[in-house]
Design an enzyme around this catalytic site. Structure first.
Site, PDB file in Angstrom:
ATOM      1  N   LYS A 126      45.783  27.054   9.164  1.00 16.09           N
ATOM      2  CA  LYS A 126      45.227  26.731  10.475  1.00 16.09           C
ATOM      3  C   LYS A 126      46.327  26.362  11.478  1.00 16.09           C
ATOM      4  O   LYS A 126      46.351  26.826  12.623  1.00 16.09           O
ATOM      5  CB  LYS A 126      44.220  25.583  10.321  1.00 16.09           C
TER       6      LYS A 126
ATOM      7  N   CYS B 119      43.833  21.915  20.592  1.00 14.18           N
ATOM      8  CA  CYS B 119      44.284  22.640  19.390  1.00 14.18           C
ATOM      9  C   CYS B 119      45.716  23.126  19.512  1.00 14.18           C
ATOM     10  O   CYS B 119      46.618  22.653  18.827  1.00 14.18           O
ATOM     11  CB  CYS B 119      43.352  23.813  19.139  1.00 14.18           C
TER      12      CYS B 119
HETATM   13  N1  SAJ Z   1      46.535  30.496  27.173  1.00  4.92           N
HETATM   14  C1  SAJ Z   1      47.494  31.063  28.022  1.00  4.92           C
HETATM   15  N2  SAJ Z   1      47.759  32.392  27.890  1.00  4.92           N
HETATM   16  C2  SAJ Z   1      47.111  33.185  26.983  1.00  4.92           C
HETATM   17  C3  SAJ Z   1      46.156  32.597  26.129  1.00  4.92           C
HETATM   18  C4  SAJ Z   1      45.887  31.250  26.257  1.00  4.92           C
HETATM   19  O1  SAJ Z   1      48.095  30.369  28.842  1.00  4.92           O
HETATM   20  O2  SAJ Z   1      47.400  34.382  26.955  1.00  4.92           O
HETATM   21  C5  SAJ Z   1      46.240  29.049  27.297  1.00  4.92           C
HETATM   22  C6  SAJ Z   1      44.799  28.754  27.683  1.00  4.92           C
HETATM   23  O3  SAJ Z   1      44.625  28.810  29.062  1.00  4.92           O
HETATM   24  C7  SAJ Z   1      44.618  27.365  27.130  1.00  4.92           C
HETATM   25  C8  SAJ Z   1      45.476  27.389  25.871  1.00  4.92           C
HETATM   26  O4  SAJ Z   1      46.364  28.472  26.016  1.00  4.92           O
HETATM   27  O5  SAJ Z   1      45.133  26.383  28.010  1.00  4.92           O
HETATM   28  C9  SAJ Z   1      44.692  27.565  24.598  1.00  4.92           C
HETATM   29  O6  SAJ Z   1      43.638  28.514  24.790  1.00  4.92           O
HETATM   30  P1  SAJ Z   1      43.250  29.582  23.685  1.00  4.92           P
HETATM   31  O7  SAJ Z   1      42.158  30.403  24.234  1.00  4.92           O
HETATM   32  O8  SAJ Z   1      44.455  30.317  23.235  1.00  4.92           O
HETATM   33  O9  SAJ Z   1      42.833  28.753  22.446  1.00  4.92           O
HETATM   34  P2  SAJ Z   1      41.843  27.506  22.181  1.00  4.92           P
HETATM   35  O10 SAJ Z   1      42.668  26.251  22.204  1.00  4.92           O
HETATM   36  O11 SAJ Z   1      40.656  27.553  23.030  1.00  4.92           O
HETATM   37  O12 SAJ Z   1      41.408  27.857  20.692  1.00  4.92           O
HETATM   38  C10 SAJ Z   1      42.420  28.021  19.700  1.00  4.92           C
HETATM   39  C11 SAJ Z   1      42.120  29.325  18.934  1.00  4.92           C
HETATM   40  N3  SAJ Z   1      43.245  29.639  18.083  1.00  4.92           N
HETATM   41  C12 SAJ Z   1      43.798  30.875  18.075  1.00  4.92           C
HETATM   42  O13 SAJ Z   1      43.429  31.767  18.812  1.00  4.92           O
HETATM   43  C13 SAJ Z   1      44.901  31.106  17.107  1.00  4.92           C
HETATM   44  C14 SAJ Z   1      40.854  29.147  18.133  1.00  4.92           C
HETATM   45  O14 SAJ Z   1      40.633  30.299  17.302  1.00  4.92           O
HETATM   46  C15 SAJ Z   1      40.936  27.893  17.259  1.00  4.92           C
HETATM   47  O15 SAJ Z   1      39.751  27.693  16.515  1.00  4.92           O
HETATM   48  C16 SAJ Z   1      41.116  26.726  18.178  1.00  4.92           C
HETATM   49  O16 SAJ Z   1      42.377  26.906  18.861  1.00  4.92           O
HETATM   50  C17 SAJ Z   1      41.151  25.457  17.351  1.00  4.92           C
HETATM   51  O17 SAJ Z   1      40.130  24.749  17.327  1.00  4.92           O
HETATM   52  O18 SAJ Z   1      42.171  25.179  16.701  1.00  4.92           O
END
Ligand code: SAJ
Length: 423
Positions: free
Chosen positions: A218, A272
């Protein structure tokens, strides 16, 4: 008590922690025919669930909770009941020195320990540093020395497993069903039983491993994403220096068949990705060089955005107003946890106390604490924020922000951290 087949194995499930993960899990188990008791320390959460309501925004969750409650399959309480299986989904924040704070897990353990008889399955779903599942088991056994983790000395065993949640906020009800699941048992029997429980609703593959590998899997998934977002964020800073459009740059580079760069943003938020990599760094500080560097790049991005805003504002009349679009940590959710947008909004408000800041966040009704007491900050509807302001700072790519007509932005200065209008 745990019997032989799945349906009799698990009649009653207690889900400890009715937050963004616990409540969806409780609801989906209940709508698949199990009796679920949700446990939360917050009486308002408990009351909301018992009325069939969801105290936060998550698409499709409301209908599951309302259905499960009306069928009598889901109830909520503040006291941990006896159950065949326990799913612990409480927060694991980090401490000031960026180590995991296991106090919520320990509090859950203190609730579970007195109601155990032996033979129960206890699943830790909270994102955890390596060793946390064993710590939970040993903590419970220290409170209940008549039990054991492996049946040693003839003491009845409790079965401990780690099954990290990996669902994406905003798509939880879909991903709970469709994602593959990792199940790490302290013993093989614990892993097998946990697999049986998730098979009730999970249509993905359920993969068995040991507890520490499951914990690391994870953390590694989120660190992988963090490192890749850091790469995109670094490119945005480099592109600004070179005077090129980072979104065009990434779009072009992604035409290569083996390149898939993520999107830059105002920083990385949420509970996360901004947190979990630190658990790896804490477990292996000298070895986690890239993981630590990525965290630093992403953590420094809000400060860089603030500098961009201040530079842009420098060319405007002194009475000009600033629109800040979005406070959530990402699009189309109301979750403000660890949101870089809040840091940036706060930084703007603090460094420009004489400037009116028009914050628009369609998913909330009142400003969060850090912004509430600033005289120069107002929460206003999206259109009003834009129309009043000479400088528009896009921090979240909510659909409502994307839907703003181009004419609304005509003649305004733009700091577009998400590439909504600049890509
Ligand atoms: N973000 C960017 N650029 C991107 C993608 C995301 O700046 O290209 C930013 C988002 O705006 C946000 C942060 O990253 O601030 C995180 O967003 P996210 O959509 O990447 O992820 P979370 O935190 O909503 O969910 C993540 C997911 N993990 C992965 O994709 C590996 C989710 O599957 C997990 O279950 C979750 O963390 C968790 O609970 O750990």
């Amino acid at each position: 008590m745990i019997g032989v087949n799945r349906l009799t194995n698990f009649r009653t499930i207690a889900v400890i922690g009715l937050g963004y993960i616990g409540l969806p899990t409780a609801a989906i188990l209940a709508t698949n025919g199990l009796d679920v008791i949700g446990v939360d320390v917050n009486q308002r959460t408990v009351d909301a669930v018992n009325e069939g309501r969801v105290p936060f925004v998550e698409p499709d969750l409301g209908i599951h909770v309302a259905g499960a409650v009306s069928q009598g399959r889901l109830k909520a309480t503040t006291e941990t009941p006896a159950a065949d299986a326990f799913i612990v989904a409480v927060p694991t924040p980090f401490t000031a020195d960026k180590r995991a704070d296991l106090s919520y897990i320990e509090a859950a353990a203190r609730g579970i320990a007195p109601v155990l008889q032996g033979g129960e399955l206890i699943i830790l779903e909270s994102t955890s540093p390596p060793g946390a599942t064993r710590h939970l088991g040993e903590y419970i056994v220290s409170l209940r020395p008549d039990l054991s983790l492996d049946g040693a000395d003839g003491r009845p065993a409790i079965l401990l497993a780690h099954c990290p949640e990996r669902v994406l906020p905003g798509k939880v009800m879909i991903e709970l069903v469709t994602n593959d699941r990792i199940v790490g048992g302290i013993t093989r029997r614990a892993a097998d039983l946990a697999k049986d429980l998730y098979a009730v609703f999970c249509q993905g593959e359920i993969l068995i491993t040991d507890d520490v590998t499951a914990e690391m899997a994870k953390l590694v998934e989120n660190s992988y994403r963090d490192v890749n977002i850091a790469f995109a964020n670094e490119l945005s800073v480099i592109s600004e220096k070179l005077g090129i459009n980072v979104w065009e740059l990434i779009r072009l580079a992604n035409h290569h068949p083996r390149v898939d760069i993520l999107q830059p943003g105002p920083g990385v938020g949420g509970h996360c990705i901004a947190v979990d990599p630190w658990f790896i760094v804490a477990a292996a500080p000298a070895e986690s060089r890239l993981i630590r560097a990525a965290r630093t790049v992403n953590d420094e991005k809000p400060r860089w955005v603030l500098d961009q805003v201040r530079e842009a504002f420098g060319g405007l009349p002194r009475n000009a107003e600033i629109a800040v679009l979005g406070l959530a940590f990402k699009a189309n959710i109301d979750d403000l946890r660890e949101s870089p947008a809040i840091d940036i909004a706060h930084g703007i408000a603090e460094s420009m106390p004489a400037t009116r800041i028009n914050v628009a966040e369609p998913h909330i009704d009142s400003l969060p604490g850090r912004l509430q007491h600033r005289d120069n900050v107002r929460l206003v509807p999206l259109e009003e924020a834009v129309s009043r302001s000479a400088l528009v700072v896009v921090l979240v790519d909510h659909d409502a922000v994307r839907a703003l007509p181009a004419e609304a932005l005509a003649g305004k200065l733009l700091v577009d951290t998400r590439g909504v209008f600049s890509s």
